[in-house]
Design a protein around this motif. Structure first.
Motif, PDB file in Angstrom:
ATOM      1  N   GLY A 192       0.634  -1.115  -0.357  1.00 22.06           N
ATOM      2  CA  GLY A 192      -0.220  -0.205  -0.087  1.00 22.06           C
ATOM      3  C   GLY A 192       0.569   1.135  -0.454  1.00 22.06           C
ATOM      4  N   TYR A 193       2.284   1.089   0.815  1.00 24.25           N
ATOM      5  CA  TYR A 193       2.801   2.482   0.919  1.00 24.25           C
ATOM      6  C   TYR A 193       3.248   2.420  -0.559  1.00 24.25           C
ATOM      7  CZ  TYR A 193       1.594   2.631   6.042  1.00 24.25           C
ATOM      8  OH  TYR A 193       1.075   2.991   7.189  1.00 24.25           O
ATOM      9  N   GLN A 194       3.700   1.509  -1.486  1.00 20.08           N
ATOM     10  CA  GLN A 194       4.420   1.480  -2.718  1.00 20.08           C
ATOM     11  C   GLN A 194       3.292   1.484  -3.953  1.00 20.08           C
ATOM     12  OE1 GLN A 194       5.118  -1.230  -0.056  1.00 20.08           O
ATOM     13  NE2 GLN A 194       6.776   0.317   0.427  1.00 20.08           N
ATOM     14  N   SER A 195       2.821   1.621  -3.447  1.00 23.25           N
ATOM     15  CA  SER A 195       1.551   2.467  -4.858  1.00 23.25           C
ATOM     16  C   SER A 195       1.494   4.334  -4.563  1.00 23.25           C
ATOM     17  CB  SER A 195       1.025   2.203  -4.501  1.00 23.25           C
ATOM     18  OG  SER A 195      -0.216   3.268  -3.600  1.00 23.25           O
ATOM     19  N   SER A 196       1.580   4.749  -6.086  1.00 29.80           N
ATOM     20  CA  SER A 196       1.981   5.089  -5.928  1.00 29.80           C
ATOM     21  C   SER A 196       0.954   6.793  -4.929  1.00 29.80           C
ATOM     22  CB  SER A 196       1.399   6.136  -7.772  1.00 29.80           C
ATOM     23  OG  SER A 196       0.322   6.874  -8.055  1.00 29.80           O
ATOM     24  N   PHE A 197      -0.100   6.573  -4.539  1.00 31.09           N
ATOM     25  CA  PHE A 197      -1.139   7.049  -3.866  1.00 31.09           C
ATOM     26  C   PHE A 197      -0.293   6.841  -2.590  1.00 31.09           C
ATOM     27  CE2 PHE A 197      -5.121   6.647  -1.467  1.00 31.09           C
ATOM     28  CZ  PHE A 197      -5.012   7.968  -0.968  1.00 31.09           C
ATOM     29  N   GLY A 198       0.244   5.784  -1.907  1.00 27.38           N
ATOM     30  CA  GLY A 198       0.772   5.588  -0.989  1.00 27.38           C
ATOM     31  C   GLY A 198       2.051   6.228  -0.603  1.00 27.38           C
ATOM     32  N   ARG A 199       2.667   6.714  -2.347  1.00 22.96           N
ATOM     33  CA  ARG A 199       3.969   7.923  -1.555  1.00 22.96           C
ATOM     34  C   ARG A 199       3.303   9.072  -1.797  1.00 22.96           C
ATOM     35  NH1 ARG A 199       5.529   4.198  -6.237  1.00 22.96           N
ATOM     36  NH2 ARG A 199       5.150   5.355  -7.477  1.00 22.96           N
ATOM     37  N   PHE A 200       2.582   9.374  -2.411  1.00 22.67           N
ATOM     38  CA  PHE A 200       1.882  10.825  -2.112  1.00 22.67           C
ATOM     39  C   PHE A 200       1.864  10.506  -0.886  1.00 22.67           C
ATOM     40  CE2 PHE A 200      -2.272  13.387  -2.135  1.00 22.67           C
ATOM     41  CZ  PHE A 200      -1.566  14.366  -2.879  1.00 22.67           C
ATOM     42  N   LEU A 201       0.496  10.239   0.047  1.00 28.80           N
ATOM     43  CA  LEU A 201      -0.371  10.270   0.948  1.00 28.80           C
ATOM     44  C   LEU A 201       1.649  10.356   2.263  1.00 28.80           C
ATOM     45  CD1 LEU A 201      -3.251   8.065   1.457  1.00 28.80           C
ATOM     46  CD2 LEU A 201      -2.833  10.514   2.125  1.00 28.80           C
ATOM     47  N   ALA A 202       2.517   9.542   1.995  1.00 24.06           N
ATOM     48  CA  ALA A 202       3.599   9.457   2.535  1.00 24.06           C
ATOM     49  C   ALA A 202       3.945  11.182   2.707  1.00 24.06           C
ATOM     50  CB  ALA A 202       4.743   8.413   2.635  1.00 24.06           C
ATOM     51  N   LYS A 203       4.205  11.771   1.572  1.00 23.09           N
ATOM     52  CA  LYS A 203       4.867  12.956   1.806  1.00 23.09           C
ATOM     53  C   LYS A 203       4.224  14.067   1.969  1.00 23.09           C
ATOM     54  CE  LYS A 203       7.001  12.625  -3.528  1.00 23.09           C
ATOM     55  NZ  LYS A 203       6.778  12.932  -4.518  1.00 23.09           N
ATOM     56  N   ILE A 204       3.053  13.669   2.076  1.00 24.70           N
ATOM     57  CA  ILE A 204       2.300  14.140   2.896  1.00 24.70           C
ATOM     58  C   ILE A 204       1.311  14.143   4.432  1.00 24.70           C
ATOM     59  CG2 ILE A 204      -0.111  15.300   3.069  1.00 24.70           C
ATOM     60  CD1 ILE A 204      -1.065  15.072   0.021  1.00 24.70           C
ATOM     61  N   CYS A 205       2.101  13.308   5.253  1.00 21.58           N
ATOM     62  CA  CYS A 205       1.402  13.129   6.516  1.00 21.58           C
ATOM     63  C   CYS A 205       2.922  12.369   6.886  1.00 21.58           C
ATOM     64  CB  CYS A 205       0.968  11.052   6.245  1.00 21.58           C
ATOM     65  SG  CYS A 205      -0.769  11.460   5.649  1.00 21.58           S
TER      66      CYS A 205
END
Length: 92
Positions: A33-46
């Motif tokens: 989940g964290y390796q998906s593009s959405f997961g990477r996007f959320l990681a940059k924000i959160c």
């Protein structure tokens, strides 16, 4: 009137950020989940905000409560800020 709009904007932004934090936490349930593009996007924000709570080590067994604590702190800070802005608005 400006303070009212400011309070509304801050409240909605914090609500949206809280939702993003919850989604980020739920991504841990999905493999990759964290390796998906959405997961990477959320990681940059959160992760910048969540990094403030990493030193607390609120893990009990395999469960980490850092995100839950971060959300509680965010909500308390939001309520305090709204209260302060409302008091300032009524002073003028």
């Amino acid at each position: 009137m400006f303070v009212f709009w400011l309070v509304q904007l801050i409240s909605k932004a914090i609500y949206l950020y809280t939702v993003l934090l919850v989604i980020y936490a739920l991504l841990s349930w999905f493999p990759g989940g964290y390796q998906s593009s959405f997961g990477r996007f959320l990681a940059k924000i959160c992760e910048p905000y969540l990094g403030l709570f990493d030193h607390l080590n609120l893990s009990f067994g395999p469960v980490n409560f850092n995100i839950a604590f971060a959300i509680i702190v965010l909500q308390l800070a939001s309520q305090a800020l709204v209260l302060i802005l409302n008091r300032i608005a009524f002073m003028f």
